[in-house]
Design a protein around this motif. Structure first.
Motif, mmCIF file in Angstrom:
data_model
loop_
_atom_site.group_PDB
_atom_site.id
_atom_site.type_symbol
_atom_site.label_atom_id
_atom_site.label_comp_id
_atom_site.label_asym_id
_atom_site.label_seq_id
_atom_site.Cartn_x
_atom_site.Cartn_y
_atom_site.Cartn_z
ATOM 1 N N ASP A 131 10.496 47.164 8.588
ATOM 2 C CA ASP A 131 10.909 48.296 9.141
ATOM 3 C C ASP A 131 9.760 49.469 8.350
ATOM 4 O O ASP A 131 10.175 49.928 7.118
ATOM 5 N N TYR A 132 8.820 50.008 9.059
ATOM 6 C CA TYR A 132 7.806 50.824 8.467
ATOM 7 C C TYR A 132 8.186 52.265 8.874
ATOM 8 O O TYR A 132 7.647 53.126 8.273
ATOM 9 N N PHE A 133 9.310 52.309 9.377
ATOM 10 C CA PHE A 133 9.644 53.875 9.733
ATOM 11 C C PHE A 133 10.396 54.140 8.774
ATOM 12 O O PHE A 133 10.015 55.666 8.403
ATOM 13 N N ASP A 165 13.249 44.911 13.785
ATOM 14 C CA ASP A 165 11.755 45.205 13.865
ATOM 15 C C ASP A 165 11.354 46.554 14.340
ATOM 16 O O ASP A 165 11.554 47.168 15.231
ATOM 17 N N ARG A 166 11.059 47.461 13.318
ATOM 18 C CA ARG A 166 10.994 48.943 13.541
ATOM 19 C C ARG A 166 9.439 49.191 13.151
ATOM 20 O O ARG A 166 9.055 49.422 11.954
ATOM 21 N N GLU A 167 8.630 49.725 14.278
ATOM 22 C CA GLU A 167 7.355 50.129 13.899
ATOM 23 C C GLU A 167 6.551 49.123 13.042
ATOM 24 O O GLU A 167 5.683 49.375 12.193
ATOM 25 N N ALA A 168 6.646 47.789 13.340
ATOM 26 C CA ALA A 168 6.058 46.680 12.640
ATOM 27 C C ALA A 168 5.849 45.488 13.369
ATOM 28 O O ALA A 168 5.842 44.380 12.860
ATOM 29 N N HIS A 169 5.648 45.472 14.545
ATOM 30 C CA HIS A 169 5.683 44.577 15.451
ATOM 31 C C HIS A 169 4.536 43.417 14.971
ATOM 32 O O HIS A 169 4.999 42.106 15.077
ATOM 33 N N SER A 191 12.187 46.358 20.734
ATOM 34 C CA SER A 191 11.473 47.549 20.683
ATOM 35 C C SER A 191 9.876 47.733 20.998
ATOM 36 O O SER A 191 9.324 48.626 20.996
#
Length: 289
Positions: A131-133, A165-169, A191
């Motif tokens: 999760d990079y958010f 998976d948040r902003e880390a595809h 996402s």
């Protein structure tokens, strides 16, 4: 989320029962029994209760042991790993302010997840991933270490892997490739876009769609849903979060799954019974119940 927000009304029941593949009953109001009864009354007869930290994972395992309609997934959420290692001075998580515990504290927490993952009513290891958010550069190493450890635990116990998976595809896909994904891998609250859906489809990863597939600005999710193989599609609430339109911003719960199922059927251009039949079979296959 405003606590004064009223619970949305009961939707029309589904004719074919389905499962909510990802929910957080411990963050919803009312008792577990009430939540399950309300869900069952509209055809949501099974839920996967997902842990995000050691305590939540223990609760998930206990709740699944008590209720036939509940299966558990256990993990340290990607944002939890850096908080264990580096501390949580703001007390952002539900556990309040925490001191830095370093790598030893993370290993201790992972050992408890490993113990829980062996239990028969625990069907999944997750939600784990990246999760990079919410986590900056300083937390990335702890996240990735934790993610790799969860992949290993899932494989060793033969359990499904549930991915956040948040902003880390790109990095999530890279780590899965490097480690070798478990036989059953679920992208929770999918996402990505249609291109990523094709990558997931080739790898045989399940894609679980939440209420945000109904949001006006979420065309990328609808495009992904349109191309995902039907046998790899799941539905979830991620309740109390991501309440589907037209109830966005009000508390979510498993009984609202039919709202999302109907929106998904419209995107796919198939009738809701056909979709519900696939969703029920897919969730049972994904989680091995």
């Amino acid at each position: 989320m405003p606590s004064h927000a009223e619970a949305p009304p009961l939707p029309e029941p589904l004719r074919v029962p389905v499962a909510d593949s990802h929910t957080h009953l411990d963050m919803q109001s009312g008792t577990v029994e009430e939540g399950l009864a309300k869900a069952a009354s509209v055809g949501v007869t099974t839920v996967v209760q997902v842990g995000c930290d050691v305590r939540g994972s223990q609760w998930a395992a206990e709740t699944a042991a008590r209720h036939d309609a509940v299966h558990a997934a256990v993990a340290l959420h990607p944002n939890e790993a850096p908080r264990i290692v580096h501390g949580d001075p703001d007390g952002w998580s539900r556990q309040g302010e925490r001191e830095a515990g370093g790598a030893a504290a993370l290993d201790e927490a992972l050992a408890e997840i490993d113990r829980l993952a062996a239990l028969p009513h625990v069907k999944g290891v997750g939600e784990t991933g990246l999760d990079y958010f919410r986590t900056g550069e300083e937390g990335k190493a702890a996240q990735e270490h934790s993610f790799r450890a969860h992949i290993e635990i899932a494989k060793r116990h033969g359990k499904a892997l549930v991915i956040h998976d948040r902003e880390a595809h790109a990095d999530v896909l890279r780590v899965l490739k490097e480690e070798g994904a478990p036989e059953r891998t679920v992208f929770h609250c999918y996402s990505g876009d249609a291109d990523m859906a094709e990558i997931c489809a080739r790898a045989g990863y399940f894609m679980s769609f939440a209420g945000n597939v109904t949001f006006k600005n979420a065309q990328n999710l609808r495009d992904a849903l349109a191309v995902a193989p039907l046998e790899l599609v799941l539905v979830e609430t991620d309740a109390p979060f991501l309440t589907p339109a037209p109830y966005r911003g009000r508390p979510n719960a498993p009984y609202l799954v039919p709202v999302t199922v109907r929106a998904m059927a419209a995107v796919r251009g198939i009738d809701e019974d056909t979709l519900a039949t696939a969703l029920a079979a897919n969730t049972a296959r994904a989680f091995g119940y």
